[in-house]
Write an enzyme that holds these catalytic residues in place. Structure first.
Site, mmCIF file in Angstrom:
data_model
loop_
_atom_site.group_PDB
_atom_site.id
_atom_site.type_symbol
_atom_site.label_atom_id
_atom_site.label_comp_id
_atom_site.label_asym_id
_atom_site.label_seq_id
_atom_site.Cartn_x
_atom_site.Cartn_y
_atom_site.Cartn_z
ATOM 1 N N GLY A 19 0.792 -1.216 0.000
ATOM 2 C CA GLY A 19 0.000 0.000 0.000
ATOM 3 C C GLY A 19 0.828 1.271 0.000
ATOM 4 N N THR A 20 1.935 1.266 0.726
ATOM 5 C CA THR A 20 2.774 2.463 0.789
ATOM 6 C C THR A 20 3.335 2.810 -0.586
ATOM 7 O OG1 THR A 20 3.350 2.141 3.118
ATOM 8 C CG2 THR A 20 4.878 3.445 1.788
ATOM 9 N N SER A 52 -3.263 -3.216 -0.086
ATOM 10 C CA SER A 52 -2.179 -4.035 0.467
ATOM 11 C C SER A 52 -2.728 -5.390 0.888
ATOM 12 C CB SER A 52 -1.555 -3.326 1.674
ATOM 13 O OG SER A 52 -0.357 -3.949 2.057
ATOM 14 N N THR A 84 11.135 -7.313 -11.483
ATOM 15 C CA THR A 84 10.521 -8.606 -11.765
ATOM 16 C C THR A 84 9.326 -8.823 -10.851
ATOM 17 O OG1 THR A 84 12.648 -9.537 -12.454
ATOM 18 C CG2 THR A 84 10.922 -11.106 -11.840
ATOM 19 N N CYS A 112 2.839 1.340 12.214
ATOM 20 C CA CYS A 112 4.019 1.899 11.530
ATOM 21 C C CYS A 112 4.838 2.759 12.473
ATOM 22 C CB CYS A 112 3.577 2.716 10.314
ATOM 23 S SG CYS A 112 2.563 1.784 9.163
#
Length: 379
Positions: free
Chosen positions: A71-72, A200, A238, A328
């Protein structure tokens, strides 16, 4: 000692079926999707099938989905692209957004001189729509509005359709960090015309380190990462094949069982609210987190009538894992920027705990939590 995990807004237990998909793909689909031989083609086919299946859940086309490391990165990619590629000169956000948005906005302001305006929120953390309208009217500069669908600390639900309508009315772009919502709420991106979302996988029982950004068709994408032109040039690197397939499975499971899981988890949240109120009439709930209509059924942010800096630690020592604010920020001495914004100094000084639930939690676990808190109260 029995351990109880009630920090599902930080991350979730990976579903067994998801683990099976990941393990199988790691064994059998190990080619590089960019390679032209049969092993590469097999991996590429698996990634593109996953992209197509994920897109169907949101009623969008596969070309609108860009896989990221979470998500970040998705928030960063969207916000930076809006400025560097879509000519956005101003961003309207709030001071209680996730730091993936706030810190990126600060960076864009410093690097590109982007104007950052903050919409006002009320004492419960709700966006004041009239103030958003005022800000949208105040400038003709190309504007992007960035407001999260569910606040990760207090669980407030944003009225996505109302915000979309205001953005359309004033010709502004709309980005929403939907990290706490996907897998828990239905989102039809044709019905709710959001321009960009960030997702996420580890928030809905998928693997960590994978997610996606949704870019509405018609918006070009300037990559942040350069070097290989993967993801149709939107993100070099990749592809994380086994995690992408795990995310696809996690979304499929979450959406298939959404109503049953929602009803079950709502029951857990109501049970804990009732138990805490019974424990003390002085216990309060931050934001709208105790309102089942205005907050996510997965998050409850509780404010105790005291300041106990050791409460989280003592809960952990008792085998109960919860959070004081955004995960976080765990381990830092920085208080919650969300609670600091919406609470009085006196209330912000009291100890707040975020309990967040999943389908794996039980009433029996909540009884143990309430028993522990009752003992703490009597000591």
């Amino acid at each position: 000692m029995k351990t109880i995990y009630l920090d599902n807004a930080a991350t979730t237990q990976i579903d067994d079926e998801v683990i099976n998909v990941i393990n199988t793909s790691m064994k059998n689909i190990y080619g590089n999707p960019s390679s032209t031989h049969q092993f590469g083609r097999k991996a590429k086919s698996a990634v593109e099938t996953a992209r197509k299946n994920i897109a169907k859940h949101f009623n969008v086309s596969a070309s609108e989905i860009v896989f990221t490391a979470g998500g970040t990165e998705a928030d960063n990619l969207i916000l930076q692209n809006a400025v560097s590629n879509l000519n956005v000169k101003r961003i309207i956000t709030s001071k209680i957004e996730h730091h993936a948005v706030l810190h990126t906005c600060n960076h864009l302001q410093e690097k590109f001189n982007v104007i950052i305006d903050y919409v006002k929120v009320d004492a419960f953390g709700a966006v004041i729509i009239e103030d958003l309208e005022r800000l949208l009217k105040a400038s003709k500069a190309k504007t992007l509005v960035s407001l999260m669908m569910i606040n990760n600390e207090i669980g407030n639900l944003l009225d996505i359709n109302k915000i979309s309508d205001k953005c359309i009315k004033h010709n502004a772009l709309f980005h929403s960090d939907t990290v706490q919502a996907i897998g828990h709420y239905s989102l039809d991106l044709k019905e709710s015309p959001i321009d960009f979302i960030a997702v996420s996988a580890h928030k809905f029982h998928g693997p960590k380190g994978v997610g996606f950004a949704y870019f509405k068709k018609g918006f070009g994408i300037m990559p942040m990462l350069h070097g290989g032109d993967q993801e149709r040039g939107a993100r070099s690197s990749t592809e994380n094949v086994h995690s992408i397939l795990g995310m696809e499975k996690a979304i499929q499971i979450a959406i298939s069982n959404l109503e049953n899981d929602k009803n079950y988890i709502e029951g857990l949240k109501k049970y804990l609210i009732f138990g805490l109120k019974k424990l003390s009439k002085n216990i309060k709930f931050n934001g709208f987190s105790s309102d089942m209509q205005k907050s996510s059924y997965t998050i409850l942010n509780v404010r105790f009538p005291f300041n106990n800096a050791m409460l989280l630690f003592s809960l952990d020592m008792a085998g109960i894992s919860v959070s004081g604010g955004s995960a976080c920020q765990s381990g830092s001495n920085i208080g919650s920027h969300v609670l600091s914004e919406i609470l009085t100094d006196e209330d912000a000084d009291k100890t707040s705990v975020r309990f967040s639930f999943s389908k794996y939690n039980t009433i029996q676990e909540l009884d143990l939590v309430l028993d522990y808190l009752k003992k703490q109260k009597s000591n």
